[in-house]
Structure formats: C-alpha cells, structure tokens
Design an enzyme around this catalytic site. Structure first.
Site, short mmCIF file in Angstrom:
data_model
loop_
_atom_site.label_atom_id
_atom_site.label_comp_id
_atom_site.label_asym_id
_atom_site.label_seq_id
_atom_site.Cartn_x
_atom_site.Cartn_y
_atom_site.Cartn_z
CG HIS A 284 4.18 -1.29 0.39
ND1 HIS A 284 4.34 -2.65 0.22
CD2 HIS A 284 2.92 -1.01 0.00
CE1 HIS A 284 3.22 -3.17 -0.26
NE2 HIS A 284 2.33 -2.18 -0.40
CD GLU A 285 1.18 2.51 0.30
OE1 GLU A 285 0.71 2.68 -0.84
OE2 GLU A 285 0.84 1.56 1.04
CG HIS B 243 1.44 0.66 -4.46
ND1 HIS B 243 1.02 -0.40 -5.25
CD2 HIS B 243 1.31 0.23 -3.17
CE1 HIS B 243 0.66 -1.42 -4.48
NE2 HIS B 243 0.83 -1.06 -3.21
CD GLU C 148 -0.16 -4.51 -3.07
OE1 GLU C 148 0.94 -4.39 -2.50
OE2 GLU C 148 -1.12 -3.75 -2.84
#
Length: 574
Positions: A337-338, A341, A367
């Site tokens: 997830h990170e 980003h 997101e």
C-alpha cells in the site's frame, strides 16, 4: 546526528546570513532548509539549549531575508519569479515534512514539546512566505497571463488557490496548527498505548474546534464540513459523498451479507496457525518493495505505529509499515500500500519540481495509487505466481502453500475491528462509519465525549462486532490526532478510482497480468507514471483526470462490479 552536526549547523546559518545568497532564492532556500534539518538532527544530543538557539537564529534569518520582489519585466519574467518563490515555499515545507517523519519514526518521546515548537516556528516562516505581498503581486500580475504551456497555467491557477487559502489564516493560526498537530499526535500515541480515551478526549476536542475554525476561515462559502473535505478532495461536498456512498451501499451490503453467511475459505494451517518472524517479514517486504519499483536511492523504509508515506518530494520519499507476528498479511499488505503512494511520489514530474502542478491532485487520487497496488495487484491472482516462491524462501514452513492458497488468504473476508487490517469487502464499512462521525462532529450533532459509545453501537450494527476497548475502537487511527479530518472518504474514493484506472490499464497494456505473474511490474509503473504521476495537478479536479485517463468521471459502478465479480467467484455465490 553526528558530533559534528553543531559545527555544520553554525556554518550553514552563517552562510544563510550572507546577503550574497539572497540574490539566489533557490540556493538560499536550500541553505535555510538544511539548517532546519541540521538543527533537528542535533536535538538528539543533550545540548538542547544550544540547538534551540540555533533554531531561533534560523527563523530570524529566514523571516528577515525575503527581500522585495522585483515585479518589473515581462509576463514570462514574472512567471519565473513567481516560480522561484513557490519553490522556496515547497522546499521549506519539505524540511517541515522531514521533521514530521522523524517525529513518527525516530524522535525520542521526550522531545515532543521541543518538536512542536520547532514545527510551529517553521510553520510561521512558511506562512509568511505563502502570504507575502510580493507573491500576491506576482500572482495578480499573472492573472491574465496566456501561456501555450498548460502546466504553467495550472501553476498560476493553484498558486492563486493556495495563496487565497493561506492568506485567510493568521500567522498565529498557522503556528497553532503546527503546535496542535504535535501535541495531539503525542497525546494519541500515549492514549492508544494505554487504552486511555479520557486522557485524549480534551486534545481531540481542541483539535476539532481548531479544524472547524480553519475551515470557516479558509472556505467561508462552504459548510464547515465541506470546507474540511475540500482540503483533501477538491470540489467533493458531503452531499455528493452521501450519494456516492449510498450507491455503493446498495450493492455492497447484500454482497457482504451473502459472503459472511457462506462457508469460510479453506486455508492451510501454515498461513493461519504460525507466528511469523518480524525480522524475516521485514526482509521479505524490502525485497517486494524494491521489485515493485521503489527506488531506495531516493527513499527510506522504516517502521512506525501507523504506516504512512512521507518525505520531502520525489527525490526523498520515506515509507513505513508495521509487522504483526500473528498476522503476516498486515506487514506485506501495508508495505505494498505504501509503495503505491511512494511510486506516485517518486514518479512526479521533475520538470515541475517544487511547483504546485507537480503535486498530487487530491488525496483520493493518491489513495487510488496505493489501493491499485494493494487491491488489484497484491490481492490479484497473477501476483502470487511470482510472489509465492519468494515467501517460501523466507518462510520455509510455507513450502507446500500454493499460489491459489495465498490468493484465497489475502482475499478472505473476516469482519474485524481494525480498519487497517480489514478485508477488501468490509473495508468501506469502516470508512462509512468515520465519515458519518466526522460529519456529525463538525455539524454539532455528535459531541466528542460520545464517540466511544457511538463507535461501539455502529460497529455492532454494521459488522456485528463487539468493541472490547477504545484502543481497538475510536483510538485506532492517527488521522484525527494530526488534524486530517475529512481525509477518510479519500480511501473509498481512491478505491473507486483505482478500479477505473486498473480497468483502463488492462485495456491499454498488452498482457499486463501475464507480466505481473512474471514479476515484471515496469509496464504498469510506466503507464501510471505517464497517465497519472507526472500529470500531477494539471487538471483542476479528479473527475477531469479520470475522464482524461479512462473516458469517464468518477463511476462507482466500476468498483461495485469489480467487487461483485471477484467475491461471487471466490465464494461460489453464482
């Protein structure tokens, strides 16, 4: 944080006082930012008093050195001068971001008060530069500037937007925001550890009152909560969010009910009944992050209480995750997830570095990038063709676990208390709860003191779960403590955007999922770089970006169709 940091800091501040630097705004800004970071590093030693004096010296130097803007010359000259000042602001904001990253990863707990003062001092400096008369005059001069370059026009548009928003705040409010963020964050950190809602409640109440005030000051034409939402999602009022979320609920709630009432997916004991060594998890996650394309030469990878992505721009991107020995999915899922980003940040335009157009368009768009990698890639079947042998390498006890087993495991629906650990299907219900609470708090319908009680009631109603304590309930998220009120809807908006973007990527990239199965993520990274990351804030709204990339504005049906198709098949609901 070396013993020589004090001498280095003195030399940097001496340079910053040299008036010859003032004719070179970019270099001067670099010197100022370096002095802040050097002071920050030096506060790790026991010579706090000296470092504090140096911080004050920096602030005095920075605030007195803006100089008068020369607003003569052609429109093109004025545009370049405006960009110099915007870059200076961005670079100082980058220094502030590093202080924030350090606060959540490396800073000793006893330095919290000092860090709050440092951030407040720097916030005041940045605010003065953001609202300077010189910048205002340059923006006004460029009001009717016609450029053949759409990126220049977007920079002028967002420079005016940023100036108007910041100019509506006083320097005192800007300082208060920074101070309150540090104070409230550290109060939350301690309260969460101790499961002590009562100690956090006064600070949270103060934070909500401050955010209400800022919303009213900066966006007086909007309702108070719409103003808070607009800080994260341009032009996305609560009324439209209500309509979007209602559309999703109509499809989602019956699907969740059907899945929960279905037999659980059968998973091997190797994935459910074993503790997972944290050190080995960190090595696995680092290998995966690098394979996806995270550039460690321009980034860091650390651990924090709440995973996040920070840093000072595309050349310095810092991600964190956390590991749970009882839940292997938390570490790797959070990492991917990170990384999503981070790939956005590292993929931003270097041609427009430190200018408004290079920034992410909204937090929902940001997101969408993290969730595209987490939901569509990590939780997709092709990914596990590549990843399964890598997990086997670090965790030999999984040697008999197949790619299909891993795919079922990362998509198993298990209603839980913690948002960050929630499965993909029930995750939106966590967001709907937070959205309704934020709205009620801002509109005066819910007092802060009632949050734990309402949280328990709504979790029971929506997911049938009893909340045993506040640490696993109202205290679990960092967002409100740092003033990110209005952020939560961005997660679900991002998931909807991710579905649209990924559908289009599959149409436009030949054999995309075959490449993912081989561990070749470059075609997807390159496509996202071109279509989204380097585009930044060129378009004035996420709807326009989506239309440019996918041919449609935000369309919740793409997300609902994705969930129905995936989970109907996975749970045999046909």
């Amino acid at each position: 944080d070396s013993p020589g940091a004090m001498d280095a800091t003195r030399r940097v501040i001496a340079l910053s006082r040299n008036r010859s630097w003032r004719s070179k705004p970019n270099m001067y800004t670099y010197v100022c930012a370096l002095s802040v970071i050097s002071v920050s590093m030096y506060t790790y030693t026991n010579m706090y008093t000296k470092s504090h004096k140096l911080a004050r010296a920096f602030c005095a130097t920075a605030t007195s050195s803006v100089g008068n803007a020369d607003v003569t010359g052609t429109k093109s000259d004025k545009y370049q001068k405006m960009c110099e000042r915007l870059k200076e602001i961005s670079q100082l904001s980058g220094a502030s971001s590093i202080l924030g990253w350090d606060e959540q990863t490396m800073m000793p707990a006893g330095a919290a008060a000092a860090r709050g003062q440092q951030k407040a001092a720097l916030a005041a400096v940045i605010h003065e530069k953001q609202t300077s008369t010189e910048l205002k005059e340059l923006i006004q001069e460029l009001k009717n500037y016609e450029s053949s370059n759409p990126y220049e026009e977007a920079n002028i548009r967002d420079a005016k937007r940023d100036f108007d928003l910041e100019n509506s705040k006083s320097k005192e409010i800007a300082r208060k925001e920074a101070e309150m963020e540090a104070e409230c964050f550290n109060a939350w950190l301690q309260a969460r550890k101790a499961d002590d809602w009562e100690s956090f409640e006064p600070k949270l109440k103060e934070m909500f009152e401050l955010r209400k005030k800022v919303s009213q000051m900066t966006r007086p034409e909007l309702s108070t909560y719409d103003g808070a939402l607009d800080a994260f999602e341009r032009g996305m009022p609560a009324e439209r969010l209500d309509a979007i979320f209602d559309t999703v609920k109509k499809d989602l709630l019956p699907l969740v009910k059907s899945v929960i009432n279905s037999p659980s997916l059968k998973l091997p004991a190797a994935l459910t009944d074993t503790e997972w060594d944290v050190e080995l998890q960190s090595k696995l996650c680092l290998e995966v992050a690098r394979s996806l394309g995270f550039d460690m030469d321009r980034g860091r990878f650390d651990v924090s209480a709440h995973p996040f992505t920070g840093g000072a721009g595309p050349l310095d991107v810092r991600i964190t995750t956390r590991y749970n020995p009882k839940n292997w999915k938390e570490g790797i899922g959070g990492t991917i997830h990170e990384v999503g980003h981070a790939l956005y940040e590292q993929g931003r335009s270097t041609d427009q570095l430190d200018l408004p157009v290079s920034r992410a368009l909204s937090m929902g768009v940001h997101e969408s990038q993290s969730l595209l990698w987490e939901r569509m890639v990590f939780q997709g079947r092709p990914f596990w063709e590549w990843a399964t042998p890598i997990v086997h390498k670090y965790f030999p006890h999984t040697k008999d676990v197949t790619a299909d087993d891993f795919y079922r495991a990362v998509n198993a629906v298990e209603p839980g208390l913690i948002r960050t650990e929630a499965d993909e299907l029930t995750y939106p219900l966590h967001i709907f709860l937070r959205f309704e609470l934020e709205k009620g708090l801002f509109e005066g319908q819910i007092p802060v003191s009632e949050l734990p009680k309402i949280w328990r009631m709504e979790m029971k109603k929506s997911l049938g779960l009893d909340v045993p304590n506040d640490a696993d309930g109202v205290l679990q998220d960092v967002h409100w403590s740092v003033g990110a009120i209005g952020y939560f809807p961005s997660y679900s908006l991002g998931a909807m955007m991710a579905a649209q973007f990924y559908n289009t990527a599959k149409e436009q990239i030949d054999g995309l999922e075959d490449e993912i199965a081989k561990g070749n993520f470059k075609p997807l990274v390159d496509w996202l770089n071109e279509k989204i990351h380097r585009v930044g804030s060129l378009y004035p709204s996420p709807d326009q970006l989506l239309e440019a990339v996918t041919g449609k504005p935000l369309d919740p049906s793409a997300y609902c169709d994705y969930l129905k198709e995936k989970y109907t098949k996975l749970y045999g609901l046909e």
